[in-house]
Design an enzyme around this catalytic site. Structure first.
Site, PDB file in Angstrom:
ATOM      1  N   ASP A  41       0.835  -1.207   0.000  1.00 38.80           N
ATOM      2  CA  ASP A  41       0.000   0.000   0.000  1.00 38.80           C
ATOM      3  C   ASP A  41       0.870   1.257   0.000  1.00 38.80           C
ATOM      4  OD1 ASP A  41       0.881  -0.058   2.582  1.00 38.80           O
ATOM      5  OD2 ASP A  41      -1.098  -0.094   3.515  1.00 38.80           O
ATOM      6  N   SER A  42       2.199   1.079  -0.016  1.00 37.69           N
ATOM      7  CA  SER A  42       3.098   2.207  -0.291  1.00 37.69           C
ATOM      8  C   SER A  42       2.732   2.801  -1.659  1.00 37.69           C
ATOM      9  CB  SER A  42       4.560   1.757  -0.275  1.00 37.69           C
ATOM     10  OG  SER A  42       4.726   0.589  -1.058  1.00 37.69           O
ATOM     11  N   ASP A  80      -0.996  -6.310  -0.535  1.00 33.42           N
ATOM     12  CA  ASP A  80      -1.282  -5.731   0.782  1.00 33.42           C
ATOM     13  C   ASP A  80      -2.784  -5.635   1.008  1.00 33.42           C
ATOM     14  OD1 ASP A  80       0.199  -4.915   2.949  1.00 33.42           O
ATOM     15  OD2 ASP A  80       1.046  -3.167   1.928  1.00 33.42           O
ATOM     16  N   LYS A 110      -0.735  -9.573   2.636  1.00 29.82           N
ATOM     17  CA  LYS A 110       0.038  -9.076   3.787  1.00 29.82           C
ATOM     18  C   LYS A 110      -0.891  -8.239   4.642  1.00 29.82           C
ATOM     19  CE  LYS A 110       3.301  -5.782   3.505  1.00 29.82           C
ATOM     20  NZ  LYS A 110       2.703  -4.731   4.364  1.00 29.82           N
ATOM     21  N   GLU A 112      -1.041  -5.822   8.186  1.00 31.96           N
ATOM     22  CA  GLU A 112      -0.332  -5.105   9.258  1.00 31.96           C
ATOM     23  C   GLU A 112      -1.014  -5.373  10.597  1.00 31.96           C
ATOM     24  OE1 GLU A 112       0.234  -0.886   8.651  1.00 31.96           O
ATOM     25  OE2 GLU A 112       1.110  -1.200   6.668  1.00 31.96           O
ATOM     26  N   GLU A 179       9.366  -3.984  10.148  1.00 28.03           N
ATOM     27  CA  GLU A 179       9.662  -2.670   9.570  1.00 28.03           C
ATOM     28  C   GLU A 179      10.155  -1.699  10.648  1.00 28.03           C
ATOM     29  OE1 GLU A 179       6.714  -0.915   6.967  1.00 28.03           O
ATOM     30  OE2 GLU A 179       7.834   0.973   6.860  1.00 28.03           O
TER      31      GLU A 179
HETATM   32  O1  KIV Z   1       3.488  -1.102   1.497  1.00 32.93           O
HETATM   33  C1  KIV Z   1       4.664  -1.479   1.465  1.00 32.93           C
HETATM   34  O2  KIV Z   1       5.420  -1.235   0.526  1.00 32.93           O
HETATM   35  C2  KIV Z   1       5.155  -2.249   2.602  1.00 32.93           C
HETATM   36  C3  KIV Z   1       6.615  -2.523   2.679  1.00 32.93           C
HETATM   37  C4  KIV Z   1       7.328  -1.320   3.130  1.00 32.93           C
HETATM   38  C5  KIV Z   1       6.911  -3.701   3.516  1.00 32.93           C
HETATM   39  O3  KIV Z   1       4.393  -2.610   3.444  1.00 32.93           O
END
Ligand code: KIV
Length: 295
Positions: A41-42, A80, A110, A112, A179
């Site tokens: 989600d970056s 994500d 993924k 969080e 992280e």
């Molecule tokens: O969203 C993302 O790119 C991430 C990485 C920094 C692990 O969660």
């Protein structure tokens, strides 16, 4: 060949993961032979220009993950779970994760969070959706963590990071992202888990590393982030190239004849007659000469 979850868990080599957000990115990451691609989600920060990753939607992730998947059909793809797609309960989390697998072509998701998401991780892994945990700095809820800063610096916080990682493993996660935590803490966590840790800003002792595409390739000009190494300066090179293009267009050096397409001189003559254009045939003759050279 695409890695499987057991391949990744058993690997004795350091795992290589990179984020990607589009079709060419997927292609390049696959050609480079990374073990895993993350559609993180970056995306919100580095591609969509949002202020925070909390603004990223399921539609954003699905749209971009599908493009990455088209570019990287044979690489393990993690998508994500964006903020709001799982915090509202197990049923919503299952629905979101199923969409990421079915619509985006993700191999895993993924998530969080620490112990507070253990039931969600368990529910997903139970139905066969591989989950990667994510503890330490969690950008989706960074406001609650005191901002985008290093986590686990006190004994209490360090224990909470370890508890979160253990909880992810207990619930069935196949790997855990660490992280922005001190390297020694990452080492302690890594030594206490059976599943691989994948670090970003967590030092050299994790079993894998992940970097954001734009940090790794220097897409944004300016200072290098402490947690990343830049392997290219794409931002600087792109600005230079665009400047050169602008100068050449303005100066008439681009395009030249070789960037254009030829027209047969009899067609050009007929066209001119049709248009009542009384220009001489010099250009048509020049085109004919070019055609004769080519064919
Ligand atoms: O969203 C993302 O790119 C991430 C990485 C920094 C692990 O969660």
């Amino acid at each position: 060949m695409k890695k499987t979850v057991p391949d990744l868990v058993r690997s004795t080599d350091n795992l290589v993961m990179v984020t990607a957000y589009d079709y060419p990115g997927g292609q390049q990451a696959e050609r480079a032979g990374v073990d895993m691609i993350l559609v993180g989600d970056s995306l919100g920060n580095v591609v969509l220009g949002y202020e925070s990753t909390a603004q990223v939607t399921m539609e954003d992730i699905i749209h971009h993950a599908r493009a990455v998947r088209r570019g990287a059909p044979d690489t393990f793809l993690v998508a994500d779970m964006p903020f709001g797609s799982f915090q509202t309960g197990v049923t919503d989390a299952l629905r979101s994760a199923v969409r990421l697998v079915k619509e985006a072509g993700a191999d895993a998701v993924k998530l969080e969070g620490g112990e507070e998401v253990e039931d969600i991780t368990r529910a997903l892994t139970r139905v066969g959706i591989p989950v990667m945990g994510h503890v330490g700095l969690r950008p989706q809820t960074a406001v609650a963590q005191g901002g985008l800063k290093v986590q686990g610096r006190t004994v209490e916080d360090a224990l909470a990071v370890l508890a979160g990682a253990r909880s992810a493993e207990r619930a069935g996660a196949f790997a855990v992202v660490l992280e922005a935590i001190p390297s020694r803490l990452a080492e302690l966590v890594t030594s206490r888990l059976r599943v691989p840790t994948v670090g970003i800003g967590a030092g050299p002792h994790c079993r894998g590393q992940v970097l954001v595409w734009h940090d790794l390739l220097g897409v944004f000009e300016g200072e290098e982030k402490k947690l990343a190494r830049r392997y290219a300066e794409l931002g600087r090179d792109a600005t230079r190239a665009l400047r050169a293009y602008a100068e050449e267009v303005r100066g008439g050096q681009f395009p030249t004849q070789e960037h254009g397409f030829l027209m047969k001189s009899d067609v050009l003559r007929a066209l001119r007659r049709e248009l009542g254009d009384d220009a001489t045939d010099t250009d048509a003759d020049a085109d004919l000469a070019e055609l004769q050279k080519l064919y």
